[in-house]
Design a protein around this motif. Sequence first.
Motif, PDB file in Angstrom:
ATOM      1  N   PRO A  21     -13.875 -27.301  34.063  1.00  0.00           N
ATOM      2  CA  PRO A  21     -13.823 -28.256  32.722  1.00  0.00           C
ATOM      3  C   PRO A  21     -12.144 -28.456  33.064  1.00  0.00           C
ATOM      4  CG  PRO A  21     -13.959 -26.116  31.889  1.00  0.00           C
ATOM      5  CD  PRO A  21     -14.307 -25.907  33.378  1.00  0.00           C
ATOM      6  N   SER A  22     -12.176 -29.814  32.588  1.00  0.00           N
ATOM      7  CA  SER A  22     -10.382 -30.314  32.193  1.00  0.00           C
ATOM      8  C   SER A  22     -10.307 -30.407  30.730  1.00  0.00           C
ATOM      9  CB  SER A  22     -10.552 -31.503  33.035  1.00  0.00           C
ATOM     10  OG  SER A  22     -11.471 -32.567  32.374  1.00  0.00           O
ATOM     11  N   THR A  23     -11.191 -30.528  30.033  1.00  0.00           N
ATOM     12  CA  THR A  23     -11.037 -30.733  28.290  1.00  0.00           C
ATOM     13  C   THR A  23     -12.096 -29.989  27.674  1.00  0.00           C
ATOM     14  OG1 THR A  23     -10.471 -33.188  28.897  1.00  0.00           O
ATOM     15  CG2 THR A  23     -11.250 -32.156  26.549  1.00  0.00           C
ATOM     16  N   LEU A  24     -11.648 -29.283  26.581  1.00  0.00           N
ATOM     17  CA  LEU A  24     -12.549 -28.417  25.706  1.00  0.00           C
ATOM     18  C   LEU A  24     -13.111 -29.333  24.778  1.00  0.00           C
ATOM     19  CD1 LEU A  24     -13.544 -25.771  24.484  1.00  0.00           C
ATOM     20  CD2 LEU A  24     -11.551 -25.764  23.315  1.00  0.00           C
ATOM     21  N   VAL A  25     -14.514 -29.678  24.744  1.00  0.00           N
ATOM     22  CA  VAL A  25     -15.088 -30.698  23.915  1.00  0.00           C
ATOM     23  C   VAL A  25     -15.758 -29.759  22.738  1.00  0.00           C
ATOM     24  CG1 VAL A  25     -16.956 -32.239  23.842  1.00  0.00           C
ATOM     25  CG2 VAL A  25     -15.770 -32.030  25.794  1.00  0.00           C
ATOM     26  N   ALA A  26     -15.288 -30.094  21.681  1.00  0.00           N
ATOM     27  CA  ALA A  26     -15.731 -29.374  20.485  1.00  0.00           C
ATOM     28  C   ALA A  26     -16.017 -30.266  19.428  1.00  0.00           C
ATOM     29  CB  ALA A  26     -14.508 -28.446  19.843  1.00  0.00           C
ATOM     30  N   ASP A  27     -16.267 -31.380  19.555  1.00  0.00           N
ATOM     31  CA  ASP A  27     -16.684 -32.461  18.444  1.00  0.00           C
ATOM     32  C   ASP A  27     -18.031 -32.877  18.826  1.00  0.00           C
ATOM     33  OD1 ASP A  27     -15.463 -33.918  20.763  1.00  0.00           O
ATOM     34  OD2 ASP A  27     -15.139 -35.515  19.576  1.00  0.00           O
ATOM     35  N   GLY A  28     -18.663 -33.756  18.135  1.00  0.00           N
ATOM     36  CA  GLY A  28     -19.991 -34.505  18.124  1.00  0.00           C
ATOM     37  C   GLY A  28     -20.863 -33.302  18.041  1.00  0.00           C
ATOM     38  N   PRO A  29     -21.939 -33.316  18.970  1.00  0.00           N
ATOM     39  CA  PRO A  29     -23.017 -31.997  18.827  1.00  0.00           C
ATOM     40  C   PRO A  29     -22.459 -30.779  19.025  1.00  0.00           C
ATOM     41  CG  PRO A  29     -23.284 -33.352  20.746  1.00  0.00           C
ATOM     42  CD  PRO A  29     -22.016 -34.090  20.122  1.00  0.00           C
ATOM     43  N   PHE A  30     -21.312 -30.708  19.453  1.00  0.00           N
ATOM     44  CA  PHE A  30     -20.542 -29.439  19.885  1.00  0.00           C
ATOM     45  C   PHE A  30     -19.947 -28.727  18.693  1.00  0.00           C
ATOM     46  CE2 PHE A  30     -20.622 -31.497  24.068  1.00  0.00           C
ATOM     47  CZ  PHE A  30     -21.116 -30.528  24.732  1.00  0.00           C
ATOM     48  N   ARG A  31     -20.257 -29.631  17.547  1.00  0.00           N
ATOM     49  CA  ARG A  31     -19.848 -29.009  16.210  1.00  0.00           C
ATOM     50  C   ARG A  31     -20.797 -27.802  15.605  1.00  0.00           C
ATOM     51  NH1 ARG A  31     -19.348 -33.708  12.702  1.00  0.00           N
ATOM     52  NH2 ARG A  31     -20.676 -34.468  14.239  1.00  0.00           N
ATOM     53  N   PHE A  32     -22.143 -28.382  16.000  1.00  0.00           N
ATOM     54  CA  PHE A  32     -23.177 -27.428  15.812  1.00  0.00           C
ATOM     55  C   PHE A  32     -23.680 -26.314  16.619  1.00  0.00           C
ATOM     56  CE2 PHE A  32     -23.497 -31.876  14.370  1.00  0.00           C
ATOM     57  CZ  PHE A  32     -23.327 -31.648  12.925  1.00  0.00           C
ATOM     58  N   SER A  33     -23.384 -26.554  17.789  1.00  0.00           N
ATOM     59  CA  SER A  33     -23.883 -25.754  19.085  1.00  0.00           C
ATOM     60  C   SER A  33     -22.770 -25.712  20.317  1.00  0.00           C
ATOM     61  CB  SER A  33     -25.206 -26.175  19.360  1.00  0.00           C
ATOM     62  OG  SER A  33     -25.655 -25.426  20.754  1.00  0.00           O
ATOM     63  N   ARG A  34     -22.656 -24.684  20.767  1.00  0.00           N
ATOM     64  CA  ARG A  34     -21.822 -24.715  21.837  1.00  0.00           C
ATOM     65  C   ARG A  34     -22.470 -25.092  23.208  1.00  0.00           C
ATOM     66  NH1 ARG A  34     -20.432 -19.201  20.311  1.00  0.00           N
ATOM     67  NH2 ARG A  34     -20.795 -18.325  22.142  1.00  0.00           N
ATOM     68  N   ASN A  35     -23.822 -25.225  23.056  1.00  0.00           N
ATOM     69  CA  ASN A  35     -24.393 -25.648  24.292  1.00  0.00           C
ATOM     70  C   ASN A  35     -25.678 -26.666  24.007  1.00  0.00           C
ATOM     71  OD1 ASN A  35     -23.674 -23.537  26.374  1.00  0.00           O
ATOM     72  ND2 ASN A  35     -24.199 -22.208  24.586  1.00  0.00           N
ATOM     73  N   PRO A  36     -25.203 -27.810  23.439  1.00  0.00           N
ATOM     74  CA  PRO A  36     -26.251 -28.674  22.947  1.00  0.00           C
ATOM     75  C   PRO A  36     -27.114 -29.403  24.092  1.00  0.00           C
ATOM     76  CG  PRO A  36     -24.169 -29.731  22.880  1.00  0.00           C
ATOM     77  CD  PRO A  36     -23.823 -28.234  23.118  1.00  0.00           C
ATOM     78  N   MET A  37     -26.559 -29.420  25.476  1.00  0.00           N
ATOM     79  CA  MET A  37     -27.301 -29.993  26.465  1.00  0.00           C
ATOM     80  C   MET A  37     -28.279 -29.069  26.868  1.00  0.00           C
ATOM     81  SD  MET A  37     -24.477 -32.146  28.745  1.00  0.00           S
ATOM     82  CE  MET A  37     -22.591 -31.328  28.288  1.00  0.00           C
ATOM     83  N   TYR A  38     -28.078 -27.625  27.079  1.00  0.00           N
ATOM     84  CA  TYR A  38     -29.175 -26.580  27.543  1.00  0.00           C
ATOM     85  C   TYR A  38     -30.080 -26.726  26.140  1.00  0.00           C
ATOM     86  CZ  TYR A  38     -25.951 -24.748  30.906  1.00  0.00           C
ATOM     87  OH  TYR A  38     -25.057 -24.674  31.934  1.00  0.00           O
ATOM     88  N   LEU A  39     -29.719 -26.939  24.874  1.00  0.00           N
ATOM     89  CA  LEU A  39     -30.577 -26.727  23.814  1.00  0.00           C
ATOM     90  C   LEU A  39     -31.613 -28.016  24.005  1.00  0.00           C
ATOM     91  CD1 LEU A  39     -31.211 -25.270  21.333  1.00  0.00           C
ATOM     92  CD2 LEU A  39     -29.701 -26.738  20.045  1.00  0.00           C
ATOM     93  N   GLY A  40     -31.107 -29.049  24.353  1.00  0.00           N
ATOM     94  CA  GLY A  40     -31.888 -30.251  24.399  1.00  0.00           C
ATOM     95  C   GLY A  40     -32.715 -29.984  25.668  1.00  0.00           C
ATOM     96  N   ILE A  41     -32.511 -29.311  26.801  1.00  0.00           N
ATOM     97  CA  ILE A  41     -33.548 -29.181  27.939  1.00  0.00           C
ATOM     98  C   ILE A  41     -34.620 -28.144  27.233  1.00  0.00           C
ATOM     99  CG2 ILE A  41     -33.847 -28.277  30.185  1.00  0.00           C
ATOM    100  CD1 ILE A  41     -30.846 -29.249  30.616  1.00  0.00           C
ATOM    101  N   ILE A  42     -34.072 -27.272  26.548  1.00  0.00           N
ATOM    102  CA  ILE A  42     -35.203 -26.125  26.324  1.00  0.00           C
ATOM    103  C   ILE A  42     -36.158 -27.052  25.200  1.00  0.00           C
ATOM    104  CG2 ILE A  42     -35.573 -24.260  24.849  1.00  0.00           C
ATOM    105  CD1 ILE A  42     -32.867 -23.047  25.937  1.00  0.00           C
ATOM    106  N   LEU A  43     -35.427 -27.727  24.171  1.00  0.00           N
ATOM    107  CA  LEU A  43     -36.521 -28.276  23.412  1.00  0.00           C
ATOM    108  C   LEU A  43     -37.370 -29.390  24.118  1.00  0.00           C
ATOM    109  CD1 LEU A  43     -34.248 -29.248  20.550  1.00  0.00           C
ATOM    110  CD2 LEU A  43     -35.824 -27.516  20.520  1.00  0.00           C
ATOM    111  N   MET A  44     -36.955 -29.894  25.200  1.00  0.00           N
ATOM    112  CA  MET A  44     -37.971 -31.032  26.040  1.00  0.00           C
ATOM    113  C   MET A  44     -38.908 -30.109  26.682  1.00  0.00           C
ATOM    114  SD  MET A  44     -35.605 -33.933  27.638  1.00  0.00           S
ATOM    115  CE  MET A  44     -34.888 -32.940  28.555  1.00  0.00           C
ATOM    116  N   LEU A  45     -38.603 -29.125  27.419  1.00  0.00           N
ATOM    117  CA  LEU A  45     -39.635 -28.168  27.844  1.00  0.00           C
ATOM    118  C   LEU A  45     -40.686 -27.621  26.858  1.00  0.00           C
ATOM    119  CD1 LEU A  45     -37.433 -26.016  30.387  1.00  0.00           C
ATOM    120  CD2 LEU A  45     -38.940 -27.719  30.797  1.00  0.00           C
TER     121      LEU A  45
END
Length: 99
Positions: A21-45
């Motif tokens: 990574p080149s930047t620490l992203v801590a805003d948007g959905p990353f304010r609520f979860s450190r792993n929102p993309m993984y969480l989204g995949i789990i919810l879709m599955l």
Amino acid sequence: MIWAWKLFQEKKTPIRPTDEPSTLVADGPFRFSRNPMYLGIILMLTGVAVWVGSLPMFLAPIAFFIVLSIVFIPHEEKTLERIFGDAYRDYKSKVRRWL
């Protein structure tokens, strides 16, 4: 998931977990979860398992969660700590891994 993906694009940091990574992203959905993309995949599955209505289909989100928790996320967290140091440790202390 898409919101998090777009933030990575805006901040020009790679989305692939194997890239550094080149930047620490801590805003948007990353304010609520450190792993929102993984969480989204789990919810879709999980949604697919509910839609199909088959008990064995629920093994996919469970297995994915376990593999993420044991293999991918610890590796990513070590990389983030190495690159961003105290900034990541501070973020990690304030935001949960999942929700």
